[in-house]
Scaffold this motif. Structure first.
Motif, short mmCIF file in Angstrom:
data_model
loop_
_atom_site.label_atom_id
_atom_site.label_comp_id
_atom_site.label_asym_id
_atom_site.label_seq_id
_atom_site.Cartn_x
_atom_site.Cartn_y
_atom_site.Cartn_z
N ARG A 1 90.32 20.42 5.55
CA ARG A 1 91.41 20.23 4.86
C ARG A 1 92.25 18.82 5.29
O ARG A 1 92.77 18.13 4.56
CB ARG A 1 92.55 21.31 5.02
CG ARG A 1 93.53 21.09 4.15
CD ARG A 1 93.45 21.08 2.45
NE ARG A 1 94.55 20.90 1.95
CZ ARG A 1 94.53 19.91 0.87
NH1 ARG A 1 93.55 19.23 0.70
NH2 ARG A 1 95.74 19.62 0.26
N MET A 2 92.15 18.72 6.63
CA MET A 2 92.75 17.38 6.97
C MET A 2 92.05 16.12 6.28
O MET A 2 92.64 15.17 5.72
CB MET A 2 92.80 17.21 8.41
CG MET A 2 93.81 17.99 9.24
SD MET A 2 93.73 17.41 10.97
CE MET A 2 95.36 18.12 11.24
N PHE A 3 90.77 16.38 6.37
CA PHE A 3 90.06 15.06 5.76
C PHE A 3 90.12 14.92 4.24
O PHE A 3 90.14 14.09 3.71
CB PHE A 3 88.41 15.28 6.16
CG PHE A 3 88.15 14.60 7.33
CD1 PHE A 3 87.95 13.23 7.56
CD2 PHE A 3 88.11 15.42 8.48
CE1 PHE A 3 87.84 12.82 8.95
CE2 PHE A 3 88.19 14.76 9.81
CZ PHE A 3 87.79 13.41 9.96
N GLU A 4 90.27 16.46 3.59
CA GLU A 4 90.66 16.02 2.03
C GLU A 4 91.98 15.50 1.90
O GLU A 4 91.96 14.71 0.90
CB GLU A 4 90.53 17.75 1.53
CG GLU A 4 89.43 18.44 1.48
CD GLU A 4 89.52 19.58 1.10
OE1 GLU A 4 90.64 20.23 0.79
OE2 GLU A 4 88.34 20.36 1.17
N LYS A 5 93.06 15.82 2.71
CA LYS A 5 94.29 15.18 2.65
C LYS A 5 94.12 13.74 2.77
O LYS A 5 94.89 12.88 2.04
CB LYS A 5 95.31 15.83 3.67
CG LYS A 5 95.56 17.19 2.99
CD LYS A 5 96.72 17.75 4.08
CE LYS A 5 97.26 19.22 3.58
NZ LYS A 5 98.26 19.62 4.79
N GLY A 6 93.28 13.13 3.62
CA GLY A 6 92.97 11.91 4.09
C GLY A 6 92.49 11.28 2.82
O GLY A 6 92.80 10.03 2.37
N GLN A 7 91.51 11.92 2.38
CA GLN A 7 90.64 11.59 0.94
C GLN A 7 91.56 11.26 -0.07
O GLN A 7 91.86 10.12 -0.73
CB GLN A 7 89.69 12.30 0.69
CG GLN A 7 88.68 11.74 -0.33
CD GLN A 7 87.56 12.81 -0.67
OE1 GLN A 7 87.77 14.00 -1.11
NE2 GLN A 7 86.39 12.36 -0.23
N GLU A 8 92.64 12.08 -0.36
CA GLU A 8 93.66 12.15 -1.23
C GLU A 8 94.59 10.98 -1.18
O GLU A 8 95.06 10.34 -2.17
CB GLU A 8 94.27 13.55 -1.35
CG GLU A 8 93.62 14.56 -1.85
CD GLU A 8 94.46 15.94 -1.62
OE1 GLU A 8 95.32 16.09 -0.88
OE2 GLU A 8 93.62 17.03 -1.74
N ALA A 9 95.13 10.64 0.08
CA ALA A 9 95.79 9.65 0.18
C ALA A 9 95.41 8.43 0.27
O ALA A 9 95.76 7.32 -0.47
CB ALA A 9 96.23 9.57 1.98
N ILE A 10 93.92 8.16 0.45
CA ILE A 10 93.16 7.01 0.27
C ILE A 10 92.94 6.61 -1.19
O ILE A 10 93.10 5.60 -1.64
CB ILE A 10 91.68 6.90 0.93
CG1 ILE A 10 92.01 6.84 2.47
CG2 ILE A 10 90.90 5.88 0.37
CD1 ILE A 10 90.65 7.24 3.14
N ASN A 11 92.84 7.75 -2.15
CA ASN A 11 92.47 7.71 -3.50
C ASN A 11 93.79 7.25 -4.29
O ASN A 11 93.89 6.76 -5.19
CB ASN A 11 91.84 8.74 -4.02
CG ASN A 11 90.31 8.71 -3.57
OD1 ASN A 11 89.79 8.08 -3.28
ND2 ASN A 11 89.79 10.12 -3.35
N ALA A 12 95.13 7.77 -3.76
CA ALA A 12 96.25 7.51 -4.38
C ALA A 12 96.81 6.04 -3.82
O ALA A 12 97.32 5.55 -4.83
CB ALA A 12 97.27 8.68 -3.85
N ASP A 13 96.44 5.57 -2.57
CA ASP A 13 96.65 4.32 -2.29
C ASP A 13 95.60 3.36 -1.77
O ASP A 13 95.34 3.69 -0.65
CB ASP A 13 97.83 4.36 -1.08
CG ASP A 13 98.34 3.02 -0.69
OD1 ASP A 13 97.91 1.96 -1.40
OD2 ASP A 13 99.31 2.92 0.48
#
Length: 113
Positions: A71-83
């Motif tokens: 889940r932490m890596f999913e959140k990291g992926q979401e952050a990268i894809n958003a910015d």
């Protein structure tokens, strides 16, 4: 709050143990542990990799910790894809130290890895 000033070189588990929030030091000494799983990160594009099939997972994590890890890596992926200007290291540092429940012992073990 001692947890609010932690960074990548700090042990969340050690701080929790010092605060009396957990009773045992459960952090695996990564220097002496098998870290061959970490080689799986070389060349792995965080912004597009599959969290279920591509993500390397430390074998020392229990099932609850593995869920937190993914889940932490999913959140990291979401952050990268958003910015797109945010790098993988920056994204994971934000997720681990600013957006995680560091008072939870399982989360602390995951962040220490």
């Amino acid at each position: 709050d001692p947890l609010s000033n932690l960074g990548p070189n700090d042990s969340v588990v050690a701080v929790l143990a010092e605060m009396g929030k957990i009773t045992t030091q459960v952090k695996t000494d990564l220097a002496s542990a098998d870290t061959s799983w970490a080689e799986g990160f070389r060349g792995l594009p965080l912004h597009t990799c599959s969290m279920q099939t591509d993500l390397p997972v430390p074998p020392s994590l229990n099932s609850a910790q593995e869920r937190i890890w993914r889940r932490m890596f999913e959140k990291g992926q979401e952050a990268i894809n958003a910015d797109r200007a945010m790098g993988a290291d920056d994204a994971m540092e934000v997720v681990a130290y600013q957006k995680s429940n560091l008072a939870d012992p399982d989360t602390a073990v995951v962040v220490d890895h």
